[in-house]
Design a protein around this motif. Structure first.
Motif, PDB file in Angstrom:
ATOM      1  N   MET A   1     -10.589  16.005 -44.179  1.00 24.57           N
ATOM      2  CA  MET A   1     -11.298  15.164 -43.259  1.00 24.57           C
ATOM      3  C   MET A   1     -11.820  13.945 -44.018  1.00 24.57           C
ATOM      4  N   LEU A   2     -11.634  12.785 -43.436  1.00 21.88           N
ATOM      5  CA  LEU A   2     -12.029  11.541 -44.074  1.00 21.88           C
ATOM      6  C   LEU A   2     -13.505  11.291 -43.848  1.00 21.88           C
ATOM      7  N   GLU A   3     -14.232  11.082 -44.926  1.00 29.21           N
ATOM      8  CA  GLU A   3     -15.673  10.855 -44.805  1.00 29.21           C
ATOM      9  C   GLU A   3     -15.950   9.361 -44.710  1.00 29.21           C
ATOM     10  N   THR A   4     -16.728   8.986 -43.736  1.00 31.93           N
ATOM     11  CA  THR A   4     -17.159   7.595 -43.594  1.00 31.93           C
ATOM     12  C   THR A   4     -18.670   7.566 -43.572  1.00 31.93           C
ATOM     13  N   PRO A   5     -19.244   6.533 -44.119  1.00 28.33           N
ATOM     14  CA  PRO A   5     -20.715   6.468 -44.127  1.00 28.33           C
ATOM     15  C   PRO A   5     -21.249   6.302 -42.704  1.00 28.33           C
ATOM     16  N   LEU A   6     -22.423   6.821 -42.526  1.00 34.14           N
ATOM     17  CA  LEU A   6     -23.071   6.675 -41.223  1.00 34.14           C
ATOM     18  C   LEU A   6     -23.395   5.208 -40.979  1.00 34.14           C
ATOM     19  N   GLN A   7     -23.190   4.810 -39.776  1.00 39.05           N
ATOM     20  CA  GLN A   7     -23.480   3.421 -39.440  1.00 39.05           C
ATOM     21  C   GLN A   7     -24.917   3.334 -38.943  1.00 39.05           C
ATOM     22  N   VAL A   8     -25.653   2.425 -39.500  1.00 39.29           N
ATOM     23  CA  VAL A   8     -27.048   2.234 -39.129  1.00 39.29           C
ATOM     24  C   VAL A   8     -27.156   0.922 -38.380  1.00 39.29           C
ATOM     25  N   SER A   9     -27.714   0.997 -37.204  1.00 32.36           N
ATOM     26  CA  SER A   9     -27.931  -0.244 -36.447  1.00 32.36           C
ATOM     27  C   SER A   9     -29.415  -0.368 -36.159  1.00 32.36           C
ATOM     28  N   GLU A  10     -29.881  -1.576 -36.201  1.00 36.24           N
ATOM     29  CA  GLU A  10     -31.291  -1.822 -35.928  1.00 36.24           C
ATOM     30  C   GLU A  10     -31.489  -1.978 -34.430  1.00 36.24           C
ATOM     31  N   VAL A  11     -32.539  -1.365 -33.926  1.00 36.49           N
ATOM     32  CA  VAL A  11     -32.861  -1.517 -32.522  1.00 36.49           C
ATOM     33  C   VAL A  11     -33.438  -2.908 -32.292  1.00 36.49           C
ATOM     34  N   PHE A  12     -34.347  -3.308 -33.151  1.00 36.12           N
ATOM     35  CA  PHE A  12     -34.958  -4.629 -33.086  1.00 36.12           C
ATOM     36  C   PHE A  12     -34.787  -5.313 -34.433  1.00 36.12           C
ATOM     37  N   ARG A  13     -34.607  -6.595 -34.403  1.00 41.17           N
ATOM     38  CA  ARG A  13     -34.688  -7.352 -35.651  1.00 41.17           C
ATOM     39  C   ARG A  13     -36.165  -7.465 -36.011  1.00 41.17           C
ATOM     40  N   ALA A  14     -36.443  -7.826 -37.250  1.00 40.73           N
ATOM     41  CA  ALA A  14     -37.829  -7.887 -37.724  1.00 40.73           C
ATOM     42  C   ALA A  14     -38.655  -8.873 -36.909  1.00 40.73           C
ATOM     43  N   ASP A  15     -38.107 -10.039 -36.589  1.00 43.21           N
ATOM     44  CA  ASP A  15     -38.882 -11.021 -35.833  1.00 43.21           C
ATOM     45  C   ASP A  15     -39.113 -10.561 -34.400  1.00 43.21           C
ATOM     46  N   GLN A  16     -38.140  -9.855 -33.801  1.00 43.10           N
ATOM     47  CA  GLN A  16     -38.324  -9.325 -32.454  1.00 43.10           C
ATOM     48  C   GLN A  16     -39.390  -8.240 -32.451  1.00 43.10           C
ATOM     49  N   PHE A  17     -39.383  -7.416 -33.478  1.00 45.65           N
ATOM     50  CA  PHE A  17     -40.371  -6.343 -33.572  1.00 45.65           C
ATOM     51  C   PHE A  17     -41.776  -6.918 -33.710  1.00 45.65           C
TER      52      PHE A  17
END
Length: 110
Positions: A1-17
């Motif tokens: 099985m090919l391992e791929t890194p988990l993809q991390v996505s931001e819900v908010f950008r820092a300025d939006q937060f």
């Protein structure tokens, strides 16, 4: 099985937060002033000391931290504050909230 890194996505950008948190804090500050004003009107109408304490408690609980952070933000924009000053604002805010809660509890026990 090919391992791929988990993809991390931001819900908010820092300025939006930061903008969202500023909006929430603004609403909390306004709500604190409104509740305190209504409680103060109740104190004036009925001459009820517990209502005066509740009004004071809500000012300390919600309005003072908002004003202290607003002043700190404006000072940071105008002058580069040292980290100690920023920590002082946090301490003042937290103490104000604690004292506000104690005042409200005292008013409810009267």
């Amino acid at each position: 099985m090919l391992e791929t890194p988990l993809q991390v996505s931001e819900v908010f950008r820092a300025d939006q937060f930061e903008l969202a948190m500023l909006g929430i804090n603004l609403l909390k500050g306004i709500l604190g002033f409104v509740i305190a004003y209504i409680a103060y009107r109740g104190y004036r109408r009925n001459e009820s000391r517990p209502m005066l304490y509740i009004s004071t408690g809500f000012i300390l609980l919600l309005a003072v931290p908002f004003v202290s952070f607003a002043v700190a933000i404006s000072l940071v924009a105008a002058v580069d504050l040292p980290p100690v000053a920023e920590q002082g604002v946090v301490v003042v805010s937290e103490l104000s909230q604690l004292i506000g809660l104690l005042v409200i509890v005292y008013a409810l026990r009267m």
